[in-house]
Write a protein that holds these residues in place. Structure first.
Motif, PDB file in Angstrom:
ATOM      1  N   ARG A  84     -12.632  34.883   8.807  1.00 49.19           N
ATOM      2  CA  ARG A  84     -13.933  34.577   9.764  1.00 49.19           C
ATOM      3  C   ARG A  84     -13.383  34.375  11.044  1.00 49.19           C
ATOM      4  N   ILE A 122     -16.478  45.437  13.441  1.00 48.09           N
ATOM      5  CA  ILE A 122     -17.198  44.049  13.472  1.00 48.09           C
ATOM      6  C   ILE A 122     -18.332  44.072  11.930  1.00 48.09           C
ATOM      7  N   ALA A 123     -18.876  45.055  12.019  1.00 53.30           N
ATOM      8  CA  ALA A 123     -19.629  45.250  10.819  1.00 53.30           C
ATOM      9  C   ALA A 123     -19.049  45.539   9.383  1.00 53.30           C
ATOM     10  N   ALA A 148     -17.716  41.822   8.546  1.00 55.07           N
ATOM     11  CA  ALA A 148     -18.949  41.030   8.231  1.00 55.07           C
ATOM     12  C   ALA A 148     -19.107  41.196   6.746  1.00 55.07           C
ATOM     13  N   ARG A 149     -18.996  42.333   6.159  1.00 55.49           N
ATOM     14  CA  ARG A 149     -19.300  42.802   4.954  1.00 55.49           C
ATOM     15  C   ARG A 149     -18.008  42.377   4.106  1.00 55.49           C
ATOM     16  N   GLN A 155     -15.863  39.284  17.592  1.00 52.58           N
ATOM     17  CA  GLN A 155     -17.299  39.420  18.441  1.00 52.58           C
ATOM     18  C   GLN A 155     -16.885  38.709  19.923  1.00 52.58           C
ATOM     19  N   HIS A 173     -12.972  37.619  12.650  1.00 52.99           N
ATOM     20  CA  HIS A 173     -14.359  38.152  13.210  1.00 52.99           C
ATOM     21  C   HIS A 173     -15.031  37.469  14.469  1.00 52.99           C
ATOM     22  N   ARG A 174     -14.646  36.246  14.368  1.00 49.77           N
ATOM     23  CA  ARG A 174     -15.198  35.391  15.752  1.00 49.77           C
ATOM     24  C   ARG A 174     -14.295  36.082  16.914  1.00 49.77           C
TER      25      ARG A 174
END
Length: 550
Positions: free
Chosen positions: A170, A342-343, A346-347, A177, A173-174
């Motif tokens: 996470r 990013i995708a 997320a998966r 992003q 991921h942040r």
């Protein structure tokens, strides 16, 4: 296993070297002899706070050294290896030195912060007695005990690993992003700059050509007039250089009949005539080019001004605009295409969340099933250990998913059937805590082989049959781990595999505590003293012998 404890200049202790072995070691002695100082010294080695008050009068420092024998598969050995603190042997030596102004801690002769000493201490010793030493007071210890009873250690460990990995994903991921947003903002700016440059489309070398052309067009009339005059001067009219040269050549030929050496001059004049003719031709060609070149000076000046404007805006010399254009185009290309990463992340996060939810659900189910069973078993054992109708409850409180699961675990105690359940720290005395700890250790003996256990005050307020049961329970525990118990009761002392006697005396006007490992004969005398008080009779000795025979 704690194999030796060395104490120097600690309160009333001058120097004590206490050898310890496996099984149950009991510590006895008169009240005030210094038995609890052993626990305080062990607490110091565990990383408890220290002050100058523990330093014996007349000494500069107090020192406690604990030597442990470790097995290669022990948690303490793994902890030491992870931090590169292992010794050349299977021993671990923990040392604490207290001075008036500060204290120092060492693990295998390496200086360490106090926090590391506490972490290692939790893997070596488990103190049951005074509240500040009581591991049972901590929620994480209570949770671990319930998980051990529930056989949920694997799920708890797996969940902690997955949730930790999930937190890292996470965070990544942040970060991606945020980086993507920054890249998008940068890409937008670069696109705007590219659009400006693509409107100009500057080419390498063009700036020099523009400047040259601009100067030429700005002076076109002057050039045409000057070139026309030069052509006239060289080759047009009777006064032209070419006509004058022809006259000179004619005169020279006449003179050549009389002076042969003038032939050289004739050659030079002929050559000059050719040069003049070629110069006139070149001038006419340039004049023709100038006449055929479009005289759109305003458009040329506008383009030069555009170059200047963009160069000033981007703070580069005009000649570097083509290179800047290429650089910005390459940067814009590199700022594209991070959406796939990013995708994908997320998966991966979604998959880990699903895995964590499944593990948390399995862990919660085991805890929910084991909680009442553990509470019932410990409550029954507490009754046998003289805690009357006191009851224990392993309360589960739902909370957000974390490395610890989806519920908080807390041990609560009710001292009587009509009394509410409250946390251990608010309702149990030191002796009661020790017996609750003992009850837990007895119930968990087959599933939770912990470190060395130290019991202090475990026999406060009990006697008779209950005292004997406490002694038997301690002896049973000592079959699978090392146990050290400080006791006032002969029923408990008689169960020991090793018996240590603490005595206080005076030497050279100083009060000093000493420790003696008792022989069988001395054990009979000490237990007889505990049974009969000051006057030791043949009857109390006989009873002591019977108790030691079991």
């Amino acid at each position: 296993m704690l194999s030796e404890l060395l104490i120097r200049s600690f309160v009333v202790i001058d120097e004590l070297r206490i050898p310890l072995g496996p099984g149950l070691s009991v510590v006895t002695g008169e009240t005030g002899a210094g038995k609890s100082l052993l626990v305080d010294a062990l607490g110091l080695v565990l990383g408890s706070r220290a002050d100058a008050g523990v330093i014996r009068a007349g000494a500069d420092t107090a020192e406690v050294i604990a030597t442990f024998d470790l097995t290669p598969d022990s948690p303490a050995h793994a902890w030491l290896a992870e931090r590169d603190l292992t010794a050349d042997t299977d021993q671990c030596i923990v040392r604490r030195v207290v001075a008036p102004d500060r204290s120092r801690a060492f693990i295998n002769a390496t200086p360490v912060p106090l926090q590391l000493l506490r972490e290692l201490g939790e893997r070596l010793l488990d103190l049951h007695g005074q509240h500040e030493h009581q591991a049972l007071m901590r929620r994480d210890v209570q949770r671990s005990l319930l998980d051990a009873y529930a056989g949920a250690g694997h799920e708890a460990q797996a969940l902690a690993s997955v949730v930790t990995a999930l937190a890292a994903l996470r965070a990544r991921h942040r970060a991606l992003q945020e980086a993507a947003e920054q890249r998008a903002a940068r890409a937008s700016l670069v696109r705007y700059q590219l659009d400006e440059l693509e409107g100009l489309r500057p080419q390498a070398g063009e700036w020099q050509d523009l400047n040259t052309t601009e100067r030429r067009l700005a002076h076109a009339q002057e050039l045409m007039s000057g070139i026309s005059g030069l052509v006239a001067l060289l080759s047009e009219g009777d006064d032209a250089l070419s006509s004058a040269l022809e006259k000179a050549m004619s005169t020279l030929r006449q003179l050549l009949r009389h002076e042969p050496r003038l032939a050289e001059v004739e050659g030079l004049l002929a050559s000059a005539g050719v040069e003049i003719s070629e110069a006139a031709i070149a001038l006419n060609r340039i004049a023709g080019d100038l006449e055929s070149e479009p005289l759109d000076l305003p458009a040329l000046e506008a383009r030069v001004a555009h170059w200047h404007d963009l160069a000033r805006k981007h703070r580069v010399p005009p000649e570097e605009l083509p290179e800047l254009w290429g650089r910005l185009a390459a940067e814009h290309e590199s700022l594209q295409g991070d959406g796939d990463a990013i995708a994908e992340l997320a998966r991966e996060i979604a998959g880990r969340e699903h895995e964590a939810a499944g593990l948390a659900q399995a862990l919660s189910a085991k805890r929910a099933a084991a909680s009442p069973a553990l509470a019932q078993a410990v409550t029954e054992e507490m009754g046998r250990l003289g805690l009357g109708s006191a009851r224990l409850q392993a309360a589960l409180t739902p909370e957000a998913l974390s490395v610890n699961g989806c519920e908080a675990v807390e041990f609560l105690v009710s001292p009587a059937p009509d009394a509410p359940f409250k946390p251990l720290a608010k309702i149990a005395s030191g002796g009661e805590l020790s017996r609750i700890s003992l009850a837990l250790q007895v119930v968990l003996a087959d599933v939770c082989a912990g470190p060395t256990l130290i019991f202090d005050e475990v026999d406060v307020g009990i006697g008779g049959a209950v005292a004997e049961i406490v002694g038997l329970r301690l002896h049973e525990l000592a079959k699978t781990r090392q146990v050290l118990c400080i006791t006032h009761l002969p029923q408990v002392a008689a169960q020991g595999d090793t018996h240590l006697l603490v005595e206080k005396g005076e030497t050279g006007g100083r009060t000093i505590s000493s420790v003696e490992v008792l022989t069988q004969a001395r054990r009979i005398e000490e237990i007889a003293r505990m049974l009969g008080g000051i006057a030791v009779s043949a009857r109390t000795r006989a009873l002591a012998r019977d108790m030691l025979r079991g």
